[in-house]
Design a protein around this motif. Structure first.
Motif, PDB file in Angstrom:
ATOM      1  N   ARG A  83       0.846  -1.189   0.000  1.00 20.38           N
ATOM      2  CA  ARG A  83       0.000   0.000   0.000  1.00 20.38           C
ATOM      3  C   ARG A  83       0.888   1.248   0.000  1.00 20.38           C
ATOM      4  O   ARG A  83       2.076   1.164   0.343  1.00 20.38           O
ATOM      5  CB  ARG A  83      -0.893   0.023   1.245  1.00 20.38           C
ATOM      6  N   PRO A  84       0.342   2.408  -0.372  1.00 15.94           N
ATOM      7  CA  PRO A  84       1.166   3.613  -0.310  1.00 15.94           C
ATOM      8  C   PRO A  84       1.798   3.824   1.056  1.00 15.94           C
ATOM      9  O   PRO A  84       2.910   4.329   1.167  1.00 15.94           O
ATOM     10  CB  PRO A  84       0.160   4.726  -0.647  1.00 15.94           C
ATOM     11  N   ARG A  85       1.059   3.381   2.106  1.00 15.03           N
ATOM     12  CA  ARG A  85       1.620   3.424   3.463  1.00 15.03           C
ATOM     13  C   ARG A  85       1.399   2.065   4.106  1.00 15.03           C
ATOM     14  O   ARG A  85       0.265   1.685   4.421  1.00 15.03           O
ATOM     15  CB  ARG A  85       0.941   4.517   4.304  1.00 15.03           C
ATOM     16  N   GLY A  86       2.469   1.302   4.272  1.00 16.39           N
ATOM     17  CA  GLY A  86       2.379   0.022   4.956  1.00 16.39           C
ATOM     18  C   GLY A  86       1.939  -1.117   4.062  1.00 16.39           C
ATOM     19  O   GLY A  86       2.052  -1.066   2.829  1.00 16.39           O
ATOM     20  N   SER A  87       1.379  -2.146   4.703  1.00 15.08           N
ATOM     21  CA  SER A  87       0.997  -3.385   4.019  1.00 15.08           C
ATOM     22  C   SER A  87      -0.471  -3.682   4.270  1.00 15.08           C
ATOM     23  O   SER A  87      -1.014  -3.421   5.346  1.00 15.08           O
ATOM     24  CB  SER A  87       1.853  -4.549   4.540  1.00 15.08           C
ATOM     25  N   ALA A  88      -1.123  -4.273   3.263  1.00 14.22           N
ATOM     26  CA  ALA A  88      -2.524  -4.673   3.427  1.00 14.22           C
ATOM     27  C   ALA A  88      -2.671  -5.744   4.492  1.00 14.22           C
ATOM     28  O   ALA A  88      -3.732  -5.864   5.114  1.00 14.22           O
ATOM     29  CB  ALA A  88      -3.083  -5.163   2.097  1.00 14.22           C
ATOM     30  N   PHE A  89      -1.639  -6.539   4.720  1.00 12.64           N
ATOM     31  CA  PHE A  89      -1.699  -7.527   5.803  1.00 12.64           C
ATOM     32  C   PHE A  89      -1.949  -6.830   7.139  1.00 12.64           C
ATOM     33  O   PHE A  89      -2.725  -7.318   7.973  1.00 12.64           O
ATOM     34  CB  PHE A  89      -0.393  -8.323   5.869  1.00 12.64           C
ATOM     35  N   GLU A  90      -1.290  -5.706   7.358  1.00 15.44           N
ATOM     36  CA  GLU A  90      -1.485  -4.949   8.591  1.00 15.44           C
ATOM     37  C   GLU A  90      -2.913  -4.412   8.681  1.00 15.44           C
ATOM     38  O   GLU A  90      -3.521  -4.404   9.756  1.00 15.44           O
ATOM     39  CB  GLU A  90      -0.480  -3.793   8.650  1.00 15.44           C
ATOM     40  N   PHE A  92      -5.640  -5.760   7.291  1.00 12.69           N
ATOM     41  CA  PHE A  92      -6.525  -6.885   7.626  1.00 12.69           C
ATOM     42  C   PHE A  92      -6.421  -7.230   9.108  1.00 12.69           C
ATOM     43  O   PHE A  92      -7.430  -7.474   9.776  1.00 12.69           O
ATOM     44  CB  PHE A  92      -6.166  -8.109   6.781  1.00 12.69           C
ATOM     45  N   SER A  93      -5.202  -7.284   9.609  1.00 11.99           N
ATOM     46  CA  SER A  93      -4.991  -7.611  11.016  1.00 11.99           C
ATOM     47  C   SER A  93      -5.678  -6.606  11.930  1.00 11.99           C
ATOM     48  O   SER A  93      -6.260  -6.981  12.965  1.00 11.99           O
ATOM     49  CB  SER A  93      -3.487  -7.661  11.311  1.00 11.99           C
ATOM     50  N   ALA A  94      -5.648  -5.321  11.561  1.00 14.04           N
ATOM     51  CA  ALA A  94      -6.290  -4.284  12.369  1.00 14.04           C
ATOM     52  C   ALA A  94      -7.802  -4.474  12.429  1.00 14.04           C
ATOM     53  O   ALA A  94      -8.453  -4.041  13.393  1.00 14.04           O
ATOM     54  CB  ALA A  94      -5.952  -2.910  11.797  1.00 14.04           C
ATOM     55  N   LEU A  95      -8.360  -5.140  11.417  1.00 15.76           N
ATOM     56  CA  LEU A  95      -9.794  -5.419  11.387  1.00 15.76           C
ATOM     57  C   LEU A  95     -10.126  -6.777  12.013  1.00 15.76           C
ATOM     58  O   LEU A  95     -11.287  -7.204  11.991  1.00 15.76           O
ATOM     59  CB  LEU A  95     -10.302  -5.390   9.943  1.00 15.76           C
ATOM     60  N   GLY A  96      -9.105  -7.465  12.538  1.00 14.49           N
ATOM     61  CA  GLY A  96      -9.321  -8.773  13.154  1.00 14.49           C
ATOM     62  C   GLY A  96      -9.422  -9.908  12.160  1.00 14.49           C
ATOM     63  O   GLY A  96      -9.933 -10.989  12.493  1.00 14.49           O
ATOM     64  N   ALA A  97      -8.945  -9.691  10.950  1.00 12.70           N
ATOM     65  CA  ALA A  97      -9.028 -10.710   9.892  1.00 12.70           C
ATOM     66  C   ALA A  97      -7.648 -11.281   9.586  1.00 12.70           C
ATOM     67  O   ALA A  97      -6.625 -10.638   9.816  1.00 12.70           O
ATOM     68  CB  ALA A  97      -9.617 -10.107   8.626  1.00 12.70           C
ATOM     69  N   SER A  98      -7.631 -12.496   9.056  1.00 12.86           N
ATOM     70  CA  SER A  98      -6.387 -13.104   8.575  1.00 12.86           C
ATOM     71  C   SER A  98      -6.477 -13.228   7.060  1.00 12.86           C
ATOM     72  O   SER A  98      -7.479 -13.718   6.533  1.00 12.86           O
ATOM     73  CB  SER A  98      -6.166 -14.478   9.212  1.00 12.86           C
ATOM     74  N   ALA A  99      -5.438 -12.786   6.371  1.00 12.67           N
ATOM     75  CA  ALA A  99      -5.438 -12.780   4.905  1.00 12.67           C
ATOM     76  C   ALA A  99      -4.327 -13.667   4.371  1.00 12.67           C
ATOM     77  O   ALA A  99      -3.332 -13.931   5.063  1.00 12.67           O
ATOM     78  CB  ALA A  99      -5.265 -11.359   4.379  1.00 12.67           C
ATOM     79  N   ASN A 100      -4.502 -14.119   3.143  1.00 11.41           N
ATOM     80  CA  ASN A 100      -3.493 -14.967   2.508  1.00 11.41           C
ATOM     81  C   ASN A 100      -3.631 -14.825   0.994  1.00 11.41           C
ATOM     82  O   ASN A 100      -4.593 -14.249   0.490  1.00 11.41           O
ATOM     83  CB  ASN A 100      -3.674 -16.427   2.931  1.00 11.41           C
TER      84      ASN A 100
END
Length: 452
Positions: A83-90, A92-100
């Motif tokens: 992402r322009p700032r950081g990672s989409a993994f972060e 998803f994690s902030a929303l309580g989700a796990s992504a792959n």
């Protein structure tokens, strides 16, 4: 709107106006919700063509051809989380989700699981696949990361074995190259190439969305289709995937690989002819070949009993992979006597060809396959992967079940034709004793130097 039903399960299907397919599986009482976006773009799609926009107004069509480095689909999958700032993994994690995410030879998929904030997670997933962000610096960094991944796979016996087998079976088809590419090929990847491949393949009409959870399937499918029309990019020109002309017989009959392993491995492969774009025919061929391999080499087969009792193998891995442009069957094992195991496998194929398949063996294998099919619906990851894959050949998870029920013994016996010696190659992976001796000698010298 279509509702697919079977085994007490329900999957609603809708198509957005921009061409994106939407599947919603109802799972009443499930706390978790799941979503997957799959793109019809994989490691094999290194060569493709598109209409040239500079000539779009002309009556005579003009196309642009693209030859991209092997491994670029997998590389793109990695970079889509930037992402322009950081990672989409972060995010998803902030929303309580796990992504792959994962890339195969033919598809790329992005997934998440969540209990809460499903819509926000889905918006994030769709934003991820449609709004890429690449930079020179991040691409250089990723090249180093994937190079380490390639080295890791090179040290994994089954990965090396599979690659050596496909390199033996195929002359020029890109399936012979690993999904990750090579150290040399990934160094050729640039942000511009990534943007080109994304623009070509990450189009709604080349993608499918699968969701599952405690939804009213029909209502949710219609809602998502309408939402996609308002948020997704419009229709674009479909890329034409190009494949080199591949001979019908293997490139070489055998190969030997040396590695730091304690016991040898053997992998036997048969190169099948491409099944073409008839989805029903392709599906029945896959089911019949899977049944045949399990009848001949499954845990209840006579040959496995002999190999196990004789101490030659604790397990036999069998697989059949089929797509419109390639197909192959494999038998793989770890064994102390790879040549003897190879001979036993070939002898069993010859016996089946001469005597046929016993009806009782066919029925037993079919019952076991049906049991595996039924339990598939308890695993949302697998059912999503299966449905998305089947969608791209015009089938679905319920038509698969119908085909499995209807498959005949004759269809299974006809698949013996692919297990002919002229279509076969094998690979022995054996311990690298020279490297081991060299390591042992240097270790001994170091111990002597330390006075031990």
């Amino acid at each position: 709107m279509t509702v697919l039903r079977g085994l007490g399960e329900e999957i609603a299907f809708a198509r957005a106006e921009n061409g994106m397919a939407v599947f919603v599986m109802a799972k009443p009482g499930y706390r978790k919700k799941f979503a997957q976006v799959t793109v019809a773009y994989g490691a094999n799609d290194v060569a493709f063509s598109l209409p040239d926009p500079e000539f779009s107004g002309h009556s005579v069509g003009h196309i642009r051809r693209f030859e991209t480095p092997p491994g670029i689909a997998h590389f793109l999958e990695h970079k889509m989380f930037d992402r322009p700032r950081g990672s989409a993994f972060e995010d998803f994690s902030a929303l309580g989700a796990s992504a792959n995410a994962f890339t195969s030879n033919d598809l790329t998929s992005y997934t998440f699981w969540t209990v809460d904030e499903f819509q926000r997670c889905l918006d994030l997933l769709l934003d991820l696949v449609w709004k890429p962000h690449f930079s020179e610096e991040s691409v250089r960094k990723e090249q180093g990361i994937i190079e380490q991944e390639i080295v890791m796979y090179e040290d994994e016996p089954y990965s090396r074995l599979t690659r050596a087998l496909l390199e033996s079976l195929y002359h020029v088809h890109p399936v012979r190259i690993d999904v990750t590419g090579t150290k040399e090929s990934i160094r050729k990847i640039t942000p511009e190439l990534l943007y080109t491949c994304h623009a070509a393949f990450y189009q709604p009409s080349n993608m499918v969305l699968f969701t599952a959870g405690d939804f009213k399937a029909k209502d949710e499918a219609l809602r998502l289709a309408e939402r996609l029309d308002s948020t997704a990019p419009g229709k674009g020109s479909q890329p034409v995937k190009e494949r080199p002309e591949e001979p019908s017989e293997p490139r070489q009959p055998s190969a030997t690989v040396k590695m730091h392993v304690s016991r040898p491995f053997v992998s036997i492969g048969w190169k099948d002819q491409p099944g073409g774009h008839d989805g029903k025919k392709l599906l029945r061929r896959e089911i019949a070949t899977d049944l045949l391999l399990n009848i001949l080499f499954g845990k209840s087969s006579p040959v496995f009993a002999r190999l196990y009792e004789g101490g030659l193998a604790d397990d036999l891995g069998v697989s059949y992979e089929a797509w419109p442009d390639y197909a192959f069957a494999t038998v793989t094992a770890e064994t102390v006597e790879p040549k003897k195991l190879l001979d036993e496998v070939l002898k069993e194929v010859d016996t089946a060809r001469r005597r046929g398949i016993p009806t009782s063996d066919f029925e037993r294998a079919k019952d076991a396959a049906w049991g595996r099919y039924v339990t598939l619906f308890d695993d949302l990851d697998l059912i999503a992967e299966s449905q998305c894959q089947l969608y791209f050949i015009g089938e679905d998870v319920f038509s698969y079940g119908e085909a499995l029920k209807d498959i005949t013994l004759q269809e299974v016996e006809e698949r013996l034709s692919v297990l002919e010696p002229r279509f076969m190659a094998h690979v022995f992976l054996i311990p690298d004793t020279s490297a081991l001796n060299s390591y042992t000698s240097s270790y001994t010298r170091e111990e002597q130097r330390r006075g031990r």
